[in-house]
Design an enzyme around this catalytic site. Structure first.
Site, PDB file in Angstrom:
ATOM      1  N   ARG A  24     -40.426  31.882 -29.939  1.00  0.00           N
ATOM      2  CA  ARG A  24     -39.515  31.756 -31.085  1.00  0.00           C
ATOM      3  C   ARG A  24     -40.268  31.273 -32.332  1.00  0.00           C
ATOM      4  NH1 ARG A  24     -34.062  28.637 -30.095  1.00  0.00           N
ATOM      5  NH2 ARG A  24     -33.673  29.523 -32.146  1.00  0.00           N
ATOM      6  N   GLN A  56     -27.765  23.580 -38.603  1.00  0.00           N
ATOM      7  CA  GLN A  56     -27.919  23.569 -37.150  1.00  0.00           C
ATOM      8  C   GLN A  56     -29.068  24.490 -36.739  1.00  0.00           C
ATOM      9  OE1 GLN A  56     -23.585  24.655 -36.652  1.00  0.00           O
ATOM     10  NE2 GLN A  56     -23.635  23.021 -35.150  1.00  0.00           N
ATOM     11  N   ASP A  59     -34.952  27.075 -37.499  1.00  0.00           N
ATOM     12  CA  ASP A  59     -36.007  27.803 -38.222  1.00  0.00           C
ATOM     13  C   ASP A  59     -36.324  27.093 -39.538  1.00  0.00           C
ATOM     14  OD1 ASP A  59     -34.257  28.760 -40.372  1.00  0.00           O
ATOM     15  OD2 ASP A  59     -33.364  30.057 -38.846  1.00  0.00           O
ATOM     16  N   HIS A  74     -30.359  19.726 -35.565  1.00  0.00           N
ATOM     17  CA  HIS A  74     -30.752  20.124 -34.209  1.00  0.00           C
ATOM     18  C   HIS A  74     -32.267  20.271 -34.052  1.00  0.00           C
ATOM     19  CE1 HIS A  74     -26.494  21.803 -33.110  1.00  0.00           C
ATOM     20  NE2 HIS A  74     -26.543  20.490 -33.163  1.00  0.00           N
ATOM     21  N   CYS A  82     -44.136  13.953 -29.586  1.00  0.00           N
ATOM     22  CA  CYS A  82     -45.011  13.441 -28.531  1.00  0.00           C
ATOM     23  C   CYS A  82     -44.265  12.375 -27.746  1.00  0.00           C
ATOM     24  CB  CYS A  82     -46.298  12.861 -29.118  1.00  0.00           C
ATOM     25  SG  CYS A  82     -47.363  12.134 -27.846  1.00  0.00           S
ATOM     26  N   CYS A 101     -52.036  15.473 -28.357  1.00  0.00           N
ATOM     27  CA  CYS A 101     -51.331  14.965 -29.539  1.00  0.00           C
ATOM     28  C   CYS A 101     -52.366  14.544 -30.573  1.00  0.00           C
ATOM     29  CB  CYS A 101     -50.462  13.777 -29.133  1.00  0.00           C
ATOM     30  SG  CYS A 101     -49.799  12.849 -30.530  1.00  0.00           S
ATOM     31  N   GLY A 141     -21.196  30.004 -41.967  1.00  0.00           N
ATOM     32  CA  GLY A 141     -21.755  30.721 -40.835  1.00  0.00           C
ATOM     33  C   GLY A 141     -21.771  29.953 -39.533  1.00  0.00           C
ATOM     34  N   SER A 143     -19.260  28.900 -36.072  1.00  0.00           N
ATOM     35  CA  SER A 143     -17.999  29.140 -35.384  1.00  0.00           C
ATOM     36  C   SER A 143     -17.124  27.894 -35.420  1.00  0.00           C
ATOM     37  CB  SER A 143     -18.260  29.534 -33.931  1.00  0.00           C
ATOM     38  OG  SER A 143     -18.978  28.500 -33.286  1.00  0.00           O
TER      39      SER A 143
HETATM   40 ZN   LIG Z   1     -48.864  11.126 -29.282  1.00  0.00          ZN
END
Ligand SMILES: [Zn+2]
Length: 198
Positions: A24, A56, A59, A74, A82, A101, A141, A143
């Protein structure tokens, strides 16, 4: 569809979940902001009063369109969390393959910085404060049946804000809004922004 959006799925099969989100994240590079993103960014830039865009979406299309007063409730595809040092950091590559990390150096403890089912959405207090101060609440946009976002319109109504819904079709909570406009966001959002900036 396989379950990839819960903490349990990640604990069970991190490779599968990382592969899903890596794909994604990679796909993001092939999509562009649309007319609705551009219109909201223009409103953000031109509106002199308070404004908060709560999305929400995970992207980065709002950012790429230029929006600044923006909150990802979200989480974000382009962010890593991390679990060793609890830091969150910008991340645009793959997270699979157990990279270290950059903050604490521990490998294999990064997870997508995405709010999964059963987890608490981000910055709910800030969202609540914005709702309490709102004169106008616009839902675009959605629901309207995904909690807690579904409750936002009710909070806005309680403090006397005008409420507007812009959605492809009437939603389950359309009756809660003062006004409901149905159609494509790419057309309706720019038209609404024009009205706001007139
Ligand atoms: Zn870390």
């Amino acid at each position: 569809m396989e379950d990839v959006a819960t903490p349990e799925a990640f604990a069970r099969d991190p490779v599968l979940v990382q592969r899903f989100y890596d794909a994604r994240r990679e796909n993001l590079k092939r999509v562009e902001p649309n007319a609705a993103h551009a219109a909201l960014a223009r409103l953000d830039e031109a509106w002199p009063g308070g404004l908060l865009i709560v999305t929400q979406n995970v992207d980065d299309l709002h950012e790429r369109a230029g929006a600044k007063r923006l909150l990802h409730m979200h989480g974000e595809l382009n962010s890593a969390w991390c679990r060793a040092c609890d830091a969150r950091m910008a991340w645009s590559g793959a997270m699979g393959g157990d990279p270290a990390c950059p903050g604490c150096g521990v490998a294999g403890r990064l997870r997508p910085d995405i709010v999964w089912f059963g987890e608490m959405p981000y910055e709910m207090e800030r969202i609540d404060r914005a709702l309490m101060e709102a004169d106008l609440f616009v839902s675009i946009g959605t629901s309207g049946n995904v909690c807690p976002a579904a409750g936002f319109v009710q909070t806005a109504r309680q403090v006397g804000a005008l409420t507007l819904e812009i959605n492809l079709e009437p939603s389950q909570s359309s009756y809660l809004f003062d006004e409901s406009r149905t159609g494509r966001a790419g057309e309706l959002v720019p038209a609404w922004v024009e009205e706001m900036l007139e």
